[in-house]
Scaffold this motif. Structure first.
Motif, mmCIF file in Angstrom:
data_model
loop_
_atom_site.group_PDB
_atom_site.id
_atom_site.type_symbol
_atom_site.label_atom_id
_atom_site.label_comp_id
_atom_site.label_asym_id
_atom_site.label_seq_id
_atom_site.Cartn_x
_atom_site.Cartn_y
_atom_site.Cartn_z
ATOM 1 N N HIS A 32 11.499 -6.464 7.452
ATOM 2 C CA HIS A 32 10.144 -6.923 8.240
ATOM 3 C C HIS A 32 8.944 -5.804 7.809
ATOM 4 O O HIS A 32 7.846 -6.204 8.070
ATOM 5 C CB HIS A 32 10.188 -7.649 9.535
ATOM 6 C CG HIS A 32 10.608 -6.652 10.634
ATOM 7 N ND1 HIS A 32 11.764 -6.525 11.246
ATOM 8 C CD2 HIS A 32 9.782 -5.926 11.121
ATOM 9 C CE1 HIS A 32 11.651 -5.345 12.152
ATOM 10 N NE2 HIS A 32 10.227 -5.100 11.938
ATOM 11 N N GLU A 33 9.406 -4.775 7.834
ATOM 12 C CA GLU A 33 8.673 -3.454 7.586
ATOM 13 C C GLU A 33 7.721 -3.078 8.821
ATOM 14 O O GLU A 33 7.615 -1.781 8.995
ATOM 15 C CB GLU A 33 7.608 -3.791 6.138
ATOM 16 C CG GLU A 33 8.093 -4.351 4.898
ATOM 17 C CD GLU A 33 9.165 -3.378 4.320
ATOM 18 O OE1 GLU A 33 9.449 -2.192 4.658
ATOM 19 O OE2 GLU A 33 9.752 -3.991 3.226
ATOM 20 N N THR A 34 6.931 -3.804 9.279
ATOM 21 C CA THR A 34 6.420 -3.661 10.802
ATOM 22 C C THR A 34 6.086 -4.861 11.511
ATOM 23 O O THR A 34 5.886 -5.946 10.556
ATOM 24 C CB THR A 34 5.127 -2.949 10.534
ATOM 25 O OG1 THR A 34 4.385 -2.953 11.933
ATOM 26 C CG2 THR A 34 4.032 -3.584 9.779
ATOM 27 N N LEU A 90 0.782 -1.095 0.022
ATOM 28 C CA LEU A 90 -0.130 0.063 0.029
ATOM 29 C C LEU A 90 0.874 1.383 -0.075
ATOM 30 O O LEU A 90 0.632 2.437 -0.245
ATOM 31 C CB LEU A 90 -1.083 -0.073 1.369
ATOM 32 C CG LEU A 90 -2.524 -0.166 0.924
ATOM 33 C CD1 LEU A 90 -2.507 -1.786 0.396
ATOM 34 C CD2 LEU A 90 -2.980 -0.343 2.177
ATOM 35 N N TYR A 91 1.991 1.298 0.565
ATOM 36 C CA TYR A 91 2.829 2.607 0.713
ATOM 37 C C TYR A 91 3.752 2.770 -0.577
ATOM 38 O O TYR A 91 4.304 3.638 -0.746
ATOM 39 C CB TYR A 91 3.775 2.259 1.935
ATOM 40 C CG TYR A 91 4.447 0.963 2.010
ATOM 41 C CD1 TYR A 91 5.717 0.649 1.515
ATOM 42 C CD2 TYR A 91 3.799 0.009 2.793
ATOM 43 C CE1 TYR A 91 6.427 -0.730 1.564
ATOM 44 C CE2 TYR A 91 4.400 -1.121 3.104
ATOM 45 C CZ TYR A 91 5.667 -1.564 1.994
ATOM 46 O OH TYR A 91 6.065 -2.882 2.322
ATOM 47 N N CYS A 92 4.054 1.658 -1.459
ATOM 48 C CA CYS A 92 4.928 1.622 -2.353
ATOM 49 C C CYS A 92 4.565 1.999 -3.689
ATOM 50 O O CYS A 92 3.452 1.822 -4.291
ATOM 51 C CB CYS A 92 5.717 0.316 -2.568
ATOM 52 S SG CYS A 92 7.011 0.128 -3.748
ATOM 53 N N PHE A 100 8.429 6.425 7.025
ATOM 54 C CA PHE A 100 7.328 6.247 5.708
ATOM 55 C C PHE A 100 7.237 7.668 4.992
ATOM 56 O O PHE A 100 7.170 8.726 5.827
ATOM 57 C CB PHE A 100 6.129 6.021 6.430
ATOM 58 C CG PHE A 100 5.020 6.206 5.472
ATOM 59 C CD1 PHE A 100 4.793 5.402 4.420
ATOM 60 C CD2 PHE A 100 3.992 7.230 5.884
ATOM 61 C CE1 PHE A 100 3.722 5.693 3.399
ATOM 62 C CE2 PHE A 100 2.838 7.224 4.975
ATOM 63 C CZ PHE A 100 2.828 6.733 3.885
ATOM 64 N N ILE A 101 7.411 7.520 3.904
ATOM 65 C CA ILE A 101 6.912 8.753 2.938
ATOM 66 C C ILE A 101 5.997 8.366 1.986
ATOM 67 O O ILE A 101 5.894 7.477 1.225
ATOM 68 C CB ILE A 101 8.328 9.175 2.149
ATOM 69 C CG1 ILE A 101 9.521 9.221 3.065
ATOM 70 C CG2 ILE A 101 7.977 10.288 1.359
ATOM 71 C CD1 ILE A 101 10.814 9.366 2.367
ATOM 72 N N PRO A 102 4.787 9.115 2.197
ATOM 73 C CA PRO A 102 3.534 8.980 1.196
ATOM 74 C C PRO A 102 4.017 9.158 -0.489
ATOM 75 O O PRO A 102 4.671 10.122 -0.582
ATOM 76 C CB PRO A 102 2.672 9.824 1.851
ATOM 77 C CG PRO A 102 3.389 11.104 2.555
ATOM 78 C CD PRO A 102 4.623 10.434 3.077
#
Ligand code: SAH
Length: 351
Positions: free
Chosen positions: A161-163, A68-70, A231-233
């Motif tokens: 692991h990202e989160t 979702l973030y990429c 995290f950068i939107p």
């Protein structure tokens, strides 16, 4: 326990619990200075004053995933997709070697066009050309792929692991799940790779408690490297309206990771934008000892946009490296000329 005692004790080897870590993640200024200074001492003691520079080749932006973030997730139809040919990647690695790089990170979206054999060919060719460490960062693949590439000579594998919040992870990665990520990480470690994980700071829904879990998970996975970045939107993703992760919070996460894990390579991640800022307080004063820079042809760089970032000046690979070396020396650090293998493989420290 007051925060100074807690920091002193962790520096001396005490293993904090999740709540204690959380309390450090929540430190305000100027208290956080004490944490940064302790992290800095720990870096000097276990890594020395040298910074390792890694060259990264982002060789394909095709991706089967829906993170979702990429910005290069497969649902973004606005991306112009590219793939570098295996021989082009090998030549690129040779140029990086000539410019002084002793580690090359091969990163891409999850692109199955690069079959097990194609990546084998790339790894073997690069390894036969010189003493350069290879870090693969190609996402989730099966055990046989990982094993083959290790046998071919790949040294390290980076898969964050990202989160550590399982529910959040599964929400952000509709194509896969947290358990599979962990399975890959554990499998890679067992095969013998120097393992890199890491996480994002400031993901929507993340709390200080999650960050504490992230740091403890790094410890549990026994990582050799951990990339921690804000995290950068990205405007073309589902999270475009969300706020960017805080730099201060990220630096605290880096510092606590250094203090707790000690013998671990911690990059000043690209998302922190260290190079484009004059800020004296940066990841190199809170625990970082590594930096990665892009070495692929400029025509590909803008297209590998996992998050928005400014385009640098177009310069040669040698000039870019010199600039980075000057930046590092300007911080009072030295530039390493070795491969910068896992600190866990070394017995001694720098005291
Ligand atoms: N496909 C590979 C490489 C992922 S891209 C893999 O799955 O491992 C490399 C890293 O960039 C990711 O692990 C993630 O932590 C980071 N990243 C991606 N999108 C981001 C964003 N919008 N903001 C900050 N970091 C991001």
């Amino acid at each position: 326990m007051n925060y100074k005692d807690l920091i002193d004790r962790i520096e001396a080897g005490y293993e904090p619990d999740a709540q204690e870590i959380e309390s450090l993640i929540q430190l305000d200024r100027p208290e956080a200075e004490y944490l940064f200074n302790a992290a800095n001492r720990t870096t000097q003691k276990y890594c020395g004053n040298k910074v390792h520079i890694r060259g990264i080749i982002e060789f394909s932006n095709y991706c089967r995933c829906r993170c979702l973030y990429c910005g290069i997730n497969c649902d973004n139809n606005d991306v112009k997709r590219y793939r570098m040919e295996p021989d082009e990647i090998i030549e690129n690695a040779a140029l990086a070697y000539k410019a002084g790089y002793r580690t090359v990170v091969l990163q891409s979206g999850e692109d199955l066009w690069y079959t097990r054999d194609k990546i084998s060919y790339i790894v073997k060719s690069i390894k036969s050309a010189g003493d350069m460490a290879i870090t693969l960062s190609v996402g989730e693949r099966n055990h046989e792929d990982y094993l083959q590439w290790f046998r071919d000579g790949a040294d390290r594998f980076l898969i964050k692991h990202e989160t550590a919040d399982e529910k959040l992870y599964n929400m952000l990665h509709p194509h896969s799940n947290f358990n599979n990520r962990l399975k890959c990480l554990r499998d890679l470690k067992k095969i013998g790779y120097q393992l890199g994980s890491g996480f994002m700071v400031g993901l929507p829904g993340q709390t200080a408690e999650t960050i504490a879990k992230d740091i403890l998970l790094l410890k549990e996975l026994d990582v050799d490297m951990a990339g921690i970045g804000p995290f950068i939107p990205h405007p073309k993703t589902g999270l475009k309206e969300k706020a960017q992760g805080s730099t201060f919070l990220t630096l605290k996460a880096v510092a606590v990771s250094r203090l707790l894990i000690k013998k671990v390579h911690l990059p000043a991640t690209t998302a922190l934008g260290v190079l484009n800022s004059d800020d004296k307080e940066n990841a190199f004063s809170s625990g970082a000892n590594v930096i990665m820079i892009k070495v692929q042809d400029h025509k590909y760089r803008k297209l590998y946009e996992i998050y928005p970032k400014g385009e640098g000046q177009i310069e040669s690979i040698e000039a870019e490296r010199r600039k980075l070396e000057n930046f590092i020396m300007g911080l009072g650090r030295e530039v390493s000329d070795d491969r910068g293998d896992s600190l866990k493989l070394k017995e001694d420290n720098y005291e």
